[in-house]
Design an enzyme around this catalytic site. Structure first.
Site, mmCIF file in Angstrom:
data_model
loop_
_atom_site.group_PDB
_atom_site.id
_atom_site.type_symbol
_atom_site.label_atom_id
_atom_site.label_comp_id
_atom_site.label_asym_id
_atom_site.label_seq_id
_atom_site.Cartn_x
_atom_site.Cartn_y
_atom_site.Cartn_z
ATOM 1 N N SER A 156 -7.693 0.561 2.988
ATOM 2 C CA SER A 156 -8.103 0.038 1.690
ATOM 3 C C SER A 156 -9.182 -1.003 1.890
ATOM 4 C CB SER A 156 -6.902 -0.578 0.971
ATOM 5 O OG SER A 156 -7.300 -1.307 -0.173
ATOM 6 N N SER A 157 -9.879 -1.343 0.805
ATOM 7 C CA SER A 157 -10.837 -2.448 0.810
ATOM 8 C C SER A 157 -10.352 -3.633 -0.017
ATOM 9 C CB SER A 157 -12.187 -1.973 0.250
ATOM 10 O OG SER A 157 -12.771 -1.032 1.106
ATOM 11 N N ASP A 179 -8.149 8.160 0.037
ATOM 12 C CA ASP A 179 -8.797 7.114 0.825
ATOM 13 C C ASP A 179 -8.772 7.416 2.322
ATOM 14 O OD1 ASP A 179 -9.560 5.630 -1.321
ATOM 15 O OD2 ASP A 179 -8.070 4.049 -1.078
ATOM 16 N N ARG A 231 0.834 -1.199 0.000
ATOM 17 C CA ARG A 231 0.000 0.000 0.000
ATOM 18 C C ARG A 231 0.870 1.251 0.000
ATOM 19 N NH1 ARG A 231 -4.839 2.096 -1.429
ATOM 20 N NH2 ARG A 231 -6.101 2.918 0.275
ATOM 21 N N THR A 287 -8.895 0.082 -9.866
ATOM 22 C CA THR A 287 -8.060 -1.007 -9.364
ATOM 23 C C THR A 287 -8.156 -2.154 -10.357
ATOM 24 O OG1 THR A 287 -8.466 -0.339 -7.075
ATOM 25 C CG2 THR A 287 -7.603 -2.531 -7.380
ATOM 26 N N GLU A 320 -4.141 7.797 -4.110
ATOM 27 C CA GLU A 320 -4.576 6.933 -3.021
ATOM 28 C C GLU A 320 -4.845 7.673 -1.716
ATOM 29 O OE1 GLU A 320 -5.432 3.952 -3.249
ATOM 30 O OE2 GLU A 320 -4.536 3.264 -5.115
ATOM 31 N N THR A 352 -3.429 -1.142 -7.795
ATOM 32 C CA THR A 352 -4.276 0.008 -8.074
ATOM 33 C C THR A 352 -3.482 1.296 -8.188
ATOM 34 O OG1 THR A 352 -6.207 1.249 -7.225
ATOM 35 C CG2 THR A 352 -4.640 0.422 -5.601
ATOM 36 N N GLY A 383 -12.831 -2.298 -7.467
ATOM 37 C CA GLY A 383 -14.145 -1.753 -7.153
ATOM 38 C C GLY A 383 -14.221 -0.899 -5.910
ATOM 39 N N GLY A 384 -13.073 -0.392 -5.397
ATOM 40 C CA GLY A 384 -13.139 0.442 -4.210
ATOM 41 C C GLY A 384 -13.775 -0.300 -3.052
#
Length: 640
Positions: free
Chosen positions: A508-509, A484, A141, A442, A481, A460, A529-530
Site C-alpha cells: 500500500s501507499s 494492488d 490491511r 481511500t 485491494e 479504504t 489517492g493511491g
C-alpha cells in the site's frame, strides 16, 4: 468459472431509499467555492467554528455545517465529510478520547463515503498515546486468501496478466477485510468506550440518512455501469434504476443492521460468524444481474481466511527532519518508508538557501528516487525481507541525494539502489521501470482530544466503488485491494516483493503520519489517492516545514506528484500558472494533468490534518475544494 450474463432493466428497484427532505431548515450560506490553493488564512485570523447540535443533524434533513478550517479547544476532528466529522465530535463531547472518536468517524465514513471505505475494506491507524508518550500503529490491511498464488492474476493459457477491467470488478480482487478488526483492537488498547458505543452515531446516520451532495452523485455516476451489473449494488445505489438526486436523502438500513450485529457480537460476527459466511458466499458467487454481459471472476476466499485474520501492531517508521520527529506506517505499507526516505534525502539540502522553485525541484527529485526504491524493496514483511531500517538510514539518503542536480532534472525513471550495499557515498543511478497500478480512492481522518492523544487513520476499499460488489442485505461494498499486487514479476530476473501469495498483504501507499516536536504532537495528517498518497503527504510536510506555509495553505496549495516516471502529474492550477511551471520546465521537468479515471475531478489527494498551536489550541484542517471540500470541527471554539 466466470459468471457471464446480459443486463436487464433495473426499473423495478425501490425508490424509497432516496427521499427529498421536506421543508429543509434554513442553513448558513455555503462559502463560495474556490480552487485548491486559494485559501489564504493564518491560524490567528480564523473565526471560531461551532459544530451543529446532534438534533439538527439526526433528522436527516440537514447536513452539519461544513468548513475546511476550525480552531479551538477540547478536541478536534477533520475528515472529508461533515457527517463523519460530526460523529467523531459527538464522541469527544461525550467524554471519549481521540481513539474512540476515530472509530466513530470511520464508521460514519462507511455510511457517507461508502465508495471509499467501510466494513468491507482495510487501512492503517497511527496513534500517539498521551498516557505513555508512545506512538503506535495497527496494520489493518486486507490479506489474500490461502488459495491465492503468484500467478492468480494471469491467464493460465498464456501466462499474461488478465485484463485489468476483469480483475478490478471481480471476486478475485477481494481481500479479507481488516477494518472491523482495526476498530476493535484500537478501542481495546487505547480507547475508553466499547465498539457498540462507538458505532452508535453511524447506526443513527445510516437509519436516518444524509443529504446527497454533488460529490456523492458524481462518484455514483462514475461507477454506474459497474453498479448496474450487481443486483444488491444496483438496489442500494441506483434506486429505481436512476442515479441519486442531489438534495435527496440517502438511507442505508441494511448497513445499520450490520453495525448493530457488530455491536452485539463483536467482530466475531465477521471473522467467525454468519456475516463472514455471507461475505465468503458473495465473493465466491458474485450476485451478478441476470443477463449482464460483464465477465465476473469468482473469488478464492474461504471462511478459514477470515478466521485467520489479524490486525498486527507494527513498529512505526521514524525519521528526524528539520528538528521534528516524523512517525508513519511501516510495511506492509510503503507510505512510511517512502515518505521517510524522501525526507532524509531532502534533509541533505538547506531550504534556507533555496527559493520555492528549487524547493519544489528537490521535492520532485527526492520523491522520484524514493519511489524507485519503494517499488523494488517494499512488500509484506511476513513474506519478504524488507530493508526498512536501511531504507531509512542517513547513509543511504546521502548516496541517493548526490544524484540531485540543482540545475537539471533527471530524465526518465531511475533505477533502485540496494540500501544494504554501501557505496561509500557513491551516487547510485541507472535505468528504471514503469510505476505499478494502485487505486486512487481511500479516505483519511485525524482526531485529537483534550488529553493530548492524536490519531491519524487512513482506510479504504481500494478504487472508488471497490469491487462494485455489495454483500446482499448488508449495505456495504467489498474491496478490490488485491489488485494492488503486481500481476507479473518486475522483470525476468526479479520477482519483486509484491506478487500475490496466500495470506499476503498487498503493498500500500497509505501514509497516516504524526509529527512530534520535543516528544509532543505538532502535526497529524494523511490523504487518500493511491500511489499519490505518498507525494501528497510529503508535499504537505514540505509546504509546512520548509516553505513556512500555515497548515491551511499547505493543504490547499496545488500539488505535484513525481513517482519515478518520465512525466510529473500536476493539478490544473499549477499547470495554468507560469510562475513556477516555467522555471521547473527549464530544469527539464515535464508536467501532465492527473487522470480522472477513478475520481470525478483531476485532483491529487484529499488531506485531513491538524496542528497543535503554540498557545495550546487545536487547528483542524480539511480540503477547501478537493472532493467537494472536507470538514474540520473542534469541540469548543473558545476556552471555558
Amino acid at each position: 468459472m466466470p459468471v457471464r450474463s446480459s443486463r436487464t432493466s433495473s426499473r423495478h428497484l425501490v425508490r424509497s431509499r432516496f427521499r427529498r427532505p421536506a421543508a429543509p431548515r434554513p442553513t448558513a450560506p455555503r462559502p463560495a467555492r474556490r480552487r485548491a490553493g486559494a485559501v489564504a488564512v493564518v491560524a490567528s485570523s480564523l473565526l471560531p467554528l461551532a459544530a451543529p447540535s446532534a438534533a439538527e443533524v439526526d433528522s436527516g434533513r440537514k447536513p452539519p455545517a461544513k468548513a475546511p478550517v476550525a480552531v479551538g479547544y477540547g478536541g478536534a476532528v477533520a475528515s472529508v465529510d461533515p457527517y463523519a466529522s460530526h460523529a467523531g465530535l459527538e464522541v469527544l463531547r461525550a467524554g471519549g478520547n481521540a481513539v474512540d472518536a476515530a472509530v466513530a468517524t470511520a464508521a460514519a465514513l462507511g455510511v457517507v463515503e461508502p465508495y471509499s471505505a467501510g466494513v468491507g475494506g482495510g487501512g492503517y491507524l497511527v496513534v500517539h498515546d498521551a498516557r505513555t508518550g508512545g506512538t503506535h500503529t495497527l496494520d489493518g490491511r486486507e490479506t489474500a486468501p490461502a488459495a491465492m498464488r503468484p500467478d492468480s492474476f494471469t491467464d493460465p493459457a498464456t501466462g499474461a496478466p488478465i485484463p485489468f477491467r476483469d480483475a478490478v470488478t471481480s471476486g478475485l480482487s477481494v481481500g479479507v477485510p481488516g477494518t472491523p478488526a482495526t476498530w476493535e483492537k484500537a478501542l481495546a488498547e487505547w480507547g475508553t468506550i466499547s465498539l457498540a458505543k462507538a458505532l452508535r452515531p453511524a447506526v443513527r446516520l445510516a437509519e436516518r440518512g444524509f443529504v446527497v451532495d454533488e460529490e456523492f452523485r458524481a462518484q455514483t455516476e462514475l461507477n454506474e455501469d459497474r453498479f448496474r451489473d450487481f443486483t444488491p449494488t444496483a438496489d442500494l445505489f441506483l434506486p429505481g434504476g436512476e442515479l441519486p438526486e442531489v438534495g435527496s436523502v440517502f438511507r442505508n438500513p441494511d448497513l445499520a443492521g450490520t453495525y448493530r450485529l457488530l455491536a452485539r457480537e463483536g467482530t466475531d460476527a465477521l471473522y467467525r460468524g454468519r456475516l463472514g459466511r455471507e461475505v465468503v458466499r458473495t465473493v465466491r458467487r458474485p450476485p451478478v444481474v441476470p443477463g449482464a454481459d460483464r465477465t465476473v471472476r469468482p473469488g478464492l476466499m474461504a471462511t478459514g481466511d477470515l478466521d485467520r485474520y489479524r490486525a498486527p501492531y507494527r513498529k512505526p517508521t521514524r525519521v528526524e527532519y528539520r528538528g521534528v520527529e516524523v512517525y508513519s506506517m511501516a510495511p506492509s505499507s510503503s507510505g512510511g518508508t517512502t515518505v521517510g526516505e524522501a525526507l532524509n534525502i531532502l534533509e541533505e539540502s538547506d531550504p534556507a538557501g533555496m527559493g520555492r522553485v528549487q524547493t519544489l525541484h528537490h521535492y520532485l527529485e527526492a520523491s522520484r528516487l524514493a519511489y524507485a526504491d519503494r517499488d523494488r524493496w517494499v512488500g509484506d514483511p511476513a513474506f519478504s525481507d524488507v530493508p526498512t531500517e536501511e531504507l531509512l538510514s542517513r547513509r543511504f539518503a546521502r548516496e541517493r541525494a548526490c544524484l540531485i542536480d540543482p540545475d537539471r532534472a533527471m530524465t526518465g525513471p531511475v533505477a533502485p539502489a540496494d540500501p544494504r550495499d554501501p557505496r561509500s557515498g557513491e551516487c547510485v543511478a541507472g535505468e528504471g521501470g514503469d510505476e505499478p497500478y494502485e487505486g486512487t480512492s481511500t479516505t483519511h481522518l485525524v482526531t485529537a482530544d483534550r488529553w493530548g492523544t492524536v490519531v491519524s487513520y487512513t482506510l479504504t476499499i481500494e478504487q472508488t466503488g471497490g469491487s462494485a460488489i455489495t454483500v446482499p442485505g448488508r449495505g456495504f461494498l467489498l474491496n478490490n485491494e488485491l489488485t494492488d499486487f503486481d500481476f507479473t514479476p518486475l522483470s525476468e530476473a526479479v520477482d519483486g516483493p509484491n506478487l500475490p501469495g496466500p495470506g499476503k498483504r498487498p503493498r500500500s501507499s497509505m501514509a497516516p503520519t504524526i509529527v512530534l516536536r520535543d516528544g509532543r504532537p505538532l502535526l497529524a495528517l494523511g490523504s487518500p489517492g493511491g500511489s499519490t498518497i505518498i507525494t501528497t503527504v510529503l508535499q504537505t510536510l514540505v509546504n509546512r516545514l520548509d516553505l513556512g506555509m500555515t497548515l491551511p495553505r499547505a493543504v490547499a496549495a496545488p500539488r505535484l506528484s513525481q513517482r519515478n516516471t518520465a512525466t510529473t502529474q500536476a493539478e490544473p492550477e499549477f499547470l495554468e500558472s507560469a510562475a513556477e511551471r516555467a522555471p521547473l520546465e527549464r530544469l527539464g521537468h515535464r508536467f501532465v494533468p492527473p487522470p480522472a479515471t477513478f475520481t470525478p475531478s483531476p485532483e491529487i489527494g484529499a488531506v485531513a490534518a491538524l496542528e497543535v498551536l503554540a498557545d495550546g489550541r487545536l487547528l483542524a484542517v480539511a480540503e477547501p475544494e478537493r472532493r467537494g471540500g472536507g470538514s474540520a470541527m473542534v469541540s469548543r471554539p473558545t476556552r471555558r
